[in-house]
Design a protein around this motif. Structure first.
Motif, short mmCIF file in Angstrom:
data_model
loop_
_atom_site.label_atom_id
_atom_site.label_comp_id
_atom_site.label_asym_id
_atom_site.label_seq_id
_atom_site.Cartn_x
_atom_site.Cartn_y
_atom_site.Cartn_z
N HIS A 270 69.04 12.09 -22.33
CA HIS A 270 69.82 12.43 -23.39
C HIS A 270 69.79 13.73 -23.98
CE1 HIS A 270 71.62 8.22 -24.03
NE2 HIS A 270 70.45 7.72 -23.63
N GLU B 272 70.27 7.11 -13.47
CA GLU B 272 70.77 8.19 -12.54
C GLU B 272 70.37 7.54 -11.17
OE1 GLU B 272 69.84 12.37 -13.22
OE2 GLU B 272 70.98 12.43 -14.97
N SER C 83 75.73 4.08 -30.13
CA SER C 83 75.07 4.27 -28.86
C SER C 83 73.62 4.08 -29.28
CB SER C 83 75.27 5.46 -28.02
OG SER C 83 74.19 5.81 -27.57
N ASP D 15 78.46 7.35 -19.99
CA ASP D 15 77.68 5.90 -19.50
C ASP D 15 78.64 4.79 -19.30
OD1 ASP D 15 77.70 6.41 -22.25
OD2 ASP D 15 76.80 4.35 -22.14
N GLU D 16 79.85 4.79 -19.89
CA GLU D 16 80.73 3.54 -19.67
C GLU D 16 81.76 3.86 -18.59
OE1 GLU D 16 82.36 2.16 -23.25
OE2 GLU D 16 80.58 1.08 -23.61
N ALA E 248 75.16 1.90 -14.77
CA ALA E 248 76.26 2.08 -15.78
C ALA E 248 75.52 1.31 -17.00
CB ALA E 248 77.44 1.40 -15.21
N GLU F 212 70.90 0.78 -28.78
CA GLU F 212 69.57 0.81 -27.96
C GLU F 212 68.72 0.60 -29.03
OE1 GLU F 212 68.95 4.93 -26.75
OE2 GLU F 212 66.75 4.46 -26.48
N GLU G 113 65.71 7.83 -15.53
CA GLU G 113 66.50 7.60 -16.67
C GLU G 113 67.51 8.85 -16.74
OE1 GLU G 113 64.60 5.67 -20.51
OE2 GLU G 113 63.50 7.21 -19.38
N THR G 114 68.70 8.28 -17.43
CA THR G 114 69.79 9.58 -17.85
C THR G 114 69.06 10.38 -18.98
OG1 THR G 114 71.34 8.31 -17.03
CG2 THR G 114 71.91 10.10 -18.37
N THR H 232 82.80 7.93 -23.35
CA THR H 232 81.30 8.51 -23.06
C THR H 232 81.19 7.97 -21.80
OG1 THR H 232 80.72 6.25 -23.70
CG2 THR H 232 80.56 8.08 -25.41
N GLU I 205 71.97 3.06 -17.79
CA GLU I 205 72.08 4.57 -18.12
C GLU I 205 71.05 4.97 -17.00
OE1 GLU I 205 72.14 5.71 -22.17
OE2 GLU I 205 73.41 4.29 -22.69
#
Lengths: 216, 337
Positions: free
Chosen positions: B334, B319, B41, A30-31, B314, B45, B331-332, A28, B317
């Motif tokens: 989703h 940007e 994931s 994000d890792e 990382a 969260e 925020e990235t 993935t 998550e």
């Protein structure tokens, strides 16, 4: 909690790879940076993983083991084995998926070990359910803690309070008695009532009863 | 089916809010490896949003770092030394006067042998740390990693305040009423002399370096040469003795600095950003309001703001966008399947 060598959990600790040999490594995005950190300096990678996931994994573990101390031990030991046994070199899923699975298995194993405390951990024969990687394993584990939570929620308030103080906070019966301002006998009765409720309510589910019934 | 299972769908499942029919959907869906990744994931969260208790991560992380460094002390490492045979004592050694003489002699001898450490107090910064302290004249010293500073143990003399430097240090020297000079002896014939200024000095295998931020500095060079420096200028000398003076645009970063250590303990992102701005002198802007409530923990060792931000990206998550005047965090997004 008795300290166990990480090897005892190996059967579960190994990264489960339901992805098969032919499918490409699942990475993935994000890792990606974590992976890069591992490539350059595994120590730093482990350290980063630890600070990123420790709290969340502890929260996850306690849902199963209902004890702060045990939850922290399970997560710490998992990380120790992750580094010492070089597990981090063989992760073919995301680190996150691996860590959560490993903590789930270790929590499960802890419960099993509680069942048969007279035996050493090595001699416990693994049940068929835990050996085979079930596709909906992930769901079963989640449902396990949901179910347990539901049962606890439905307990009468005083009964629930006594159970939480005993199991989660690890308090002694007399301490609970003075906190709740009731007799020690009454505390014992409340806790065993909670355990009995758990046992009867969990019996119906094969996966849950398999591991939980003898404990409570 | 792809569109059906969203992150929210999975959160509902984890909360125990899905029906058995919906569960069947997830059961089919999760057989796909990439979906399983998404499931975990979400679990992560979800756990982050619903902490169950506050584990003592600081302690656990410390233990883990030690384990990573291989510092685990085996239980049998400590050996009992009490089972040594006891020797009989000769009559001469029993007399008090003998011991008096021996003690005085020993003190004199060790004072001579260790005169440096008797008259000077040595400050040392470990490999990954910067140490700050105040001298007796209220001057501030910031001793960078792997550096040693020797300071007179019994206070400075009247004439001049003298310290010995090996490695790198930043000084904020106070101006004394009696205008006593402050001298940093850097070895190899290099010496800095000031009255009251701010400067950083480096003395090591790579040569010598002095950067003056405020005030005036007199430099003494080998073979009796002298020169004066102006604020903002930098003196550099190679091991061979060649030197130059430049005026760098920004203050040069420490030579020995292995990176800055950031320590966060459930620190809100806003505060994290503040620290980055202060330490690296960059502008960071948090674009998404949601991020204001995110907090982070852990110990991070980095050399540049960018390095730390990349790590945060990382972990959380995020940007990162580099704009001309600032760095933006958001925020990235989703993409729910």
């Amino acid at each position: 909690m008795t300290r166990q060598s990480p090897r005892e959990f190996e059967e579960f600790g190994k990264p489960i790879s339901p992805f098969g040999g032919d499918s490409p490594t699942i990475t993935t995005d994000d890792e990606r940076l974590l992976r890069e950190a591992f490539a350059v300096n595994p120590k730093q990678g482990c350290s980063l993983l630890f600070s990123r996931y420790y709290d969340n994994l502890c929260s996850h573990a306690i849902r199963f083991v209902h004890s702060k101390e045990v939850a922290e031990d399970i997560v710490s030991e998992m990380f120790a084995s992750f580094w010492q046994d070089g597990v981090f070199e063989h992760i073919n899923s995301s680190y996150r998926a691996y860590l959560y699975k490993a903590v789930r298995h270790r929590s499960y194993n802890y419960l099993k070990w509680k069942v048969q405390q007279t035996d050493s951990l090595d001699t416990i024969s693994l049940t068929t359910a835990s050996k085979s990687v079930h596709p909906d394993d992930a769901l079963l584990y989640s449902e396990l803690h949901i179910k347990v939570e539901m049962i606890i929620q439905q307990l009468p308030p005083q009964c629930r309070r006594a159970y939480i103080l005993k199991r989660v906070e690890g308090m002694k019966y007399d301490e609970i008695a003075s906190e709740l301002k009731i007799s020690i006998k009454a505390v014992e009765a409340l806790v065993s009532r909670a355990l009995l409720r758990l046992r009867t309510d969990l019996k119906d589910n094969w996966f849950l009863s398999l591991l939980l019934v003898p404990i409570f | 089916m792809k569109g059906l299972i969203t992150r929210q769908f999975l959160f509902d499942f984890l909360d125990g809010k899905t029906t058995s029919i919906q569960r069947k959907l997830i059961e089919e869906w999760i057989k796909e490896a990439s979906n399983e990744e998404m499931f975990y994931s979400c679990v992560d969260e979800w756990e982050r949003r619903h902490p169950q208790f506050a584990p003592n991560r600081q302690l656990a992380q410390h233990a883990f770092e030690q384990l990573l460094e291989g510092e685990e002390v085996p239980a049998n490492a400590r050996k009992d030394i009490s089972d040594r045979p006891v020797r009989s004592v000769s009559p001469l050694l029993k007399t008090t006067s003998f011991w008096m003489v021996a003690a005085v002699g020993l003190i004199l001898l060790s004072t001579f042998v260790f005169r440096e450490s008797v008259f000077y107090k040595t400050y040392t910064s470990p490999a990954d740390q910067t140490t700050c302290f105040l001298l007796k004249d209220s001057s501030e010293v910031q001793l960078f990693a792997n550096s040693t500073l020797m300071v007179p143990r019994f206070g400075f003399g009247r004439e001049a305040r003298e310290v010995y430097l090996q490695g790198e240090a930043g000084f904020k020297i106070t101006h004394q009423k009696n205008h006593s000079r402050f001298r940093v002896i850097m070895g190899d014939g290099y010496l800095i002399e000031v009255l009251g200024t701010e400067f950083t000095a480096f003395s090591g295998e790579e040569g010598k370096r002095v950067f003056l931020s405020k005030g005036k500095v007199k430099l003494e060079l080998p073979q009796g040469k002298e020169l004066y420096m102006r604020p903002g200028s930098q003196f550099k000398a190679t091991v061979e003795g060649a030197y130059n003076i430049t005026v760098p645009k920004v203050a040069p970063p420490p030579m020995y600095d292995p990176g800055q250590t950031f320590y966060f303990d459930n620190t809100p992102l806003t505060e994290v950003v503040q620290q980055i701005e202060n330490r690296f002198g960059v502008q960071v802007k948090i674009v998404d309001k949601n991020l204001l409530y995110t907090s982070i923990g852990g110990i991070y060792k980095v050399k540049e703001a960018e390095e730390l931000l990349t790590l945060l990206a990382a972990l959380l998550e995020l940007e990162i966008t580099q704009k001309s005047n600032c760095i933006e965090l958001r925020e990235t997004k989703h993409n729910d399947l």
